[in-house]
Write a protein that holds these residues in place. Sequence first.
Motif, PDB file in Angstrom:
ATOM      1  N   LEU A  19      28.502   8.768  46.809  1.00  0.00           N
ATOM      2  CA  LEU A  19      28.814   9.541  46.052  1.00  0.00           C
ATOM      3  C   LEU A  19      28.124   9.667  44.941  1.00  0.00           C
ATOM      4  CD1 LEU A  19      32.715   8.812  46.208  1.00  0.00           C
ATOM      5  CD2 LEU A  19      31.629  10.748  46.717  1.00  0.00           C
ATOM      6  N   ALA A  20      27.218   8.603  44.408  1.00  0.00           N
ATOM      7  CA  ALA A  20      26.316   8.672  43.394  1.00  0.00           C
ATOM      8  C   ALA A  20      25.218   9.775  43.665  1.00  0.00           C
ATOM      9  CB  ALA A  20      25.707   7.151  43.147  1.00  0.00           C
ATOM     10  N   VAL A  21      24.661   9.530  44.882  1.00  0.00           N
ATOM     11  CA  VAL A  21      23.779  10.452  45.385  1.00  0.00           C
ATOM     12  C   VAL A  21      24.036  11.823  45.258  1.00  0.00           C
ATOM     13  CG1 VAL A  21      22.241  11.234  47.123  1.00  0.00           C
ATOM     14  CG2 VAL A  21      22.195   8.823  46.591  1.00  0.00           C
ATOM     15  N   LEU A  22      25.175  12.075  45.809  1.00  0.00           N
ATOM     16  CA  LEU A  22      25.858  13.464  45.710  1.00  0.00           C
ATOM     17  C   LEU A  22      26.106  13.969  44.251  1.00  0.00           C
ATOM     18  CD1 LEU A  22      28.561  13.498  48.716  1.00  0.00           C
ATOM     19  CD2 LEU A  22      26.416  14.719  48.686  1.00  0.00           C
ATOM     20  N   GLY A  23      26.637  12.980  43.498  1.00  0.00           N
ATOM     21  CA  GLY A  23      26.765  13.459  42.076  1.00  0.00           C
ATOM     22  C   GLY A  23      25.583  13.785  41.400  1.00  0.00           C
ATOM     23  N   TYR A  24      24.549  13.023  41.727  1.00  0.00           N
ATOM     24  CA  TYR A  24      23.388  13.160  41.188  1.00  0.00           C
ATOM     25  C   TYR A  24      22.669  14.811  41.440  1.00  0.00           C
ATOM     26  CZ  TYR A  24      18.009  13.181  40.229  1.00  0.00           C
ATOM     27  OH  TYR A  24      16.912  13.420  40.295  1.00  0.00           O
ATOM     28  N   PHE A  25      22.985  15.001  42.660  1.00  0.00           N
ATOM     29  CA  PHE A  25      22.441  16.559  43.007  1.00  0.00           C
ATOM     30  C   PHE A  25      23.275  17.493  42.311  1.00  0.00           C
ATOM     31  CE2 PHE A  25      20.168  14.182  46.416  1.00  0.00           C
ATOM     32  CZ  PHE A  25      18.744  14.508  46.245  1.00  0.00           C
ATOM     33  N   VAL A  26      24.658  17.096  42.509  1.00  0.00           N
ATOM     34  CA  VAL A  26      25.658  18.418  41.999  1.00  0.00           C
ATOM     35  C   VAL A  26      25.391  18.613  40.450  1.00  0.00           C
ATOM     36  CG1 VAL A  26      28.000  18.818  41.600  1.00  0.00           C
ATOM     37  CG2 VAL A  26      27.101  18.139  43.677  1.00  0.00           C
ATOM     38  N   VAL A  27      25.323  17.246  39.581  1.00  0.00           N
ATOM     39  CA  VAL A  27      25.322  17.437  38.264  1.00  0.00           C
ATOM     40  C   VAL A  27      23.921  18.013  37.829  1.00  0.00           C
ATOM     41  CG1 VAL A  27      25.383  16.252  36.075  1.00  0.00           C
ATOM     42  CG2 VAL A  27      26.969  15.830  38.057  1.00  0.00           C
ATOM     43  N   SER A  28      22.937  17.787  38.648  1.00  0.00           N
ATOM     44  CA  SER A  28      21.485  17.989  38.227  1.00  0.00           C
ATOM     45  C   SER A  28      21.212  19.406  38.305  1.00  0.00           C
ATOM     46  CB  SER A  28      20.434  17.366  39.043  1.00  0.00           C
ATOM     47  OG  SER A  28      20.376  17.689  40.399  1.00  0.00           O
ATOM     48  N   TRP A  29      21.997  19.913  39.320  1.00  0.00           N
ATOM     49  CA  TRP A  29      21.969  21.621  39.600  1.00  0.00           C
ATOM     50  C   TRP A  29      22.941  22.312  38.568  1.00  0.00           C
ATOM     51  CZ3 TRP A  29      26.359  24.347  40.979  1.00  0.00           C
ATOM     52  CH2 TRP A  29      26.236  25.777  41.360  1.00  0.00           C
ATOM     53  N   ALA A  30      23.990  21.548  38.251  1.00  0.00           N
ATOM     54  CA  ALA A  30      24.895  22.294  37.307  1.00  0.00           C
ATOM     55  C   ALA A  30      24.577  21.958  35.468  1.00  0.00           C
ATOM     56  CB  ALA A  30      26.366  21.669  37.300  1.00  0.00           C
ATOM     57  N   ALA A  31      23.831  21.048  35.456  1.00  0.00           N
ATOM     58  CA  ALA A  31      23.329  20.788  34.109  1.00  0.00           C
ATOM     59  C   ALA A  31      21.943  19.976  34.158  1.00  0.00           C
ATOM     60  CB  ALA A  31      24.111  19.732  33.414  1.00  0.00           C
ATOM     61  N   PRO A  32      20.800  20.885  34.378  1.00  0.00           N
ATOM     62  CA  PRO A  32      19.390  20.337  34.721  1.00  0.00           C
ATOM     63  C   PRO A  32      18.802  19.762  33.407  1.00  0.00           C
ATOM     64  CG  PRO A  32      19.403  22.701  34.356  1.00  0.00           C
ATOM     65  CD  PRO A  32      20.817  22.320  34.334  1.00  0.00           C
ATOM     66  N   ALA A  33      19.390  19.767  32.309  1.00  0.00           N
ATOM     67  CA  ALA A  33      18.827  19.092  30.869  1.00  0.00           C
ATOM     68  C   ALA A  33      19.136  17.541  30.847  1.00  0.00           C
ATOM     69  CB  ALA A  33      19.456  19.884  29.762  1.00  0.00           C
ATOM     70  N   LEU A  34      20.193  16.953  31.858  1.00  0.00           N
ATOM     71  CA  LEU A  34      20.500  15.513  31.451  1.00  0.00           C
ATOM     72  C   LEU A  34      19.687  15.012  32.355  1.00  0.00           C
ATOM     73  CD1 LEU A  34      24.339  15.939  32.635  1.00  0.00           C
ATOM     74  CD2 LEU A  34      23.382  15.480  30.353  1.00  0.00           C
ATOM     75  N   SER A  35      19.197  13.539  31.730  1.00  0.00           N
ATOM     76  CA  SER A  35      18.340  12.637  32.330  1.00  0.00           C
ATOM     77  C   SER A  35      18.851  12.275  33.821  1.00  0.00           C
ATOM     78  CB  SER A  35      17.855  11.518  31.536  1.00  0.00           C
ATOM     79  OG  SER A  35      19.089  10.764  31.387  1.00  0.00           O
ATOM     80  N   THR A  36      17.771  11.566  34.384  1.00  0.00           N
ATOM     81  CA  THR A  36      18.067  10.931  35.858  1.00  0.00           C
ATOM     82  C   THR A  36      19.252   9.943  35.716  1.00  0.00           C
ATOM     83  OG1 THR A  36      15.823  11.569  36.492  1.00  0.00           O
ATOM     84  CG2 THR A  36      17.060  10.234  37.942  1.00  0.00           C
ATOM     85  N   ALA A  37      18.865   9.011  34.847  1.00  0.00           N
ATOM     86  CA  ALA A  37      19.916   7.852  34.660  1.00  0.00           C
ATOM     87  C   ALA A  37      21.114   8.370  34.262  1.00  0.00           C
ATOM     88  CB  ALA A  37      19.196   6.810  33.624  1.00  0.00           C
ATOM     89  N   SER A  38      21.441   9.385  33.612  1.00  0.00           N
ATOM     90  CA  SER A  38      22.842   9.861  33.367  1.00  0.00           C
ATOM     91  C   SER A  38      23.495  10.547  34.449  1.00  0.00           C
ATOM     92  CB  SER A  38      22.747  10.641  31.962  1.00  0.00           C
ATOM     93  OG  SER A  38      22.020  11.877  32.154  1.00  0.00           O
TER      94      SER A  38
END
Length: 155
Positions: A19-38
């Motif tokens: 879920l962390a990996v999936l969340g990383y990809f989903v949120v990075s697609w939805a909000a590309p301005a956030l940092s990798t750690a967040s």
Amino acid sequence: MKLSHYPVYIQSAFYAVVLAVLGYFVVSWAAPALSTASLFAIGLLLGGFLIPLLTRPPVPAAIPTTTLYVGNLPYRANEASVRALFEEFGQVLSVRLMKDKHTGKRRGFGFVEMPSDAALAAQQALNDSEFQQRTLKVREANERKDEEDETEQSA
């Protein structure tokens, strides 16, 4: 082998990573301005809410149980005292002391449900033993006869 056969902490760790990996990809697609750690932290947070829904402890194997008939009980005996007497031989799952339905007084017998091995030990030790100045009769209980079976046989 199914994931549900593993301990809950292994299931939880697996789901948290996925879920962390999936969340990383989903949120990075939805909000590309956030940092990798967040992004990873948001994935873990989402996983924290979903993991309890996805994991459940493995179902324990059914324990074979035996119900014992306990006769000649003193009328002053209660469930707690009978439970304490039988717990010397193992886990007691239930104690039911029978009462007269009209008067509410105890009828002098009851039933104790235990795992089969503990029930055998309790039966051997407590049958014809003295409890509160009465000699107990402890036997394996017979199957309960349904009223329907009795009416079919009499017809």
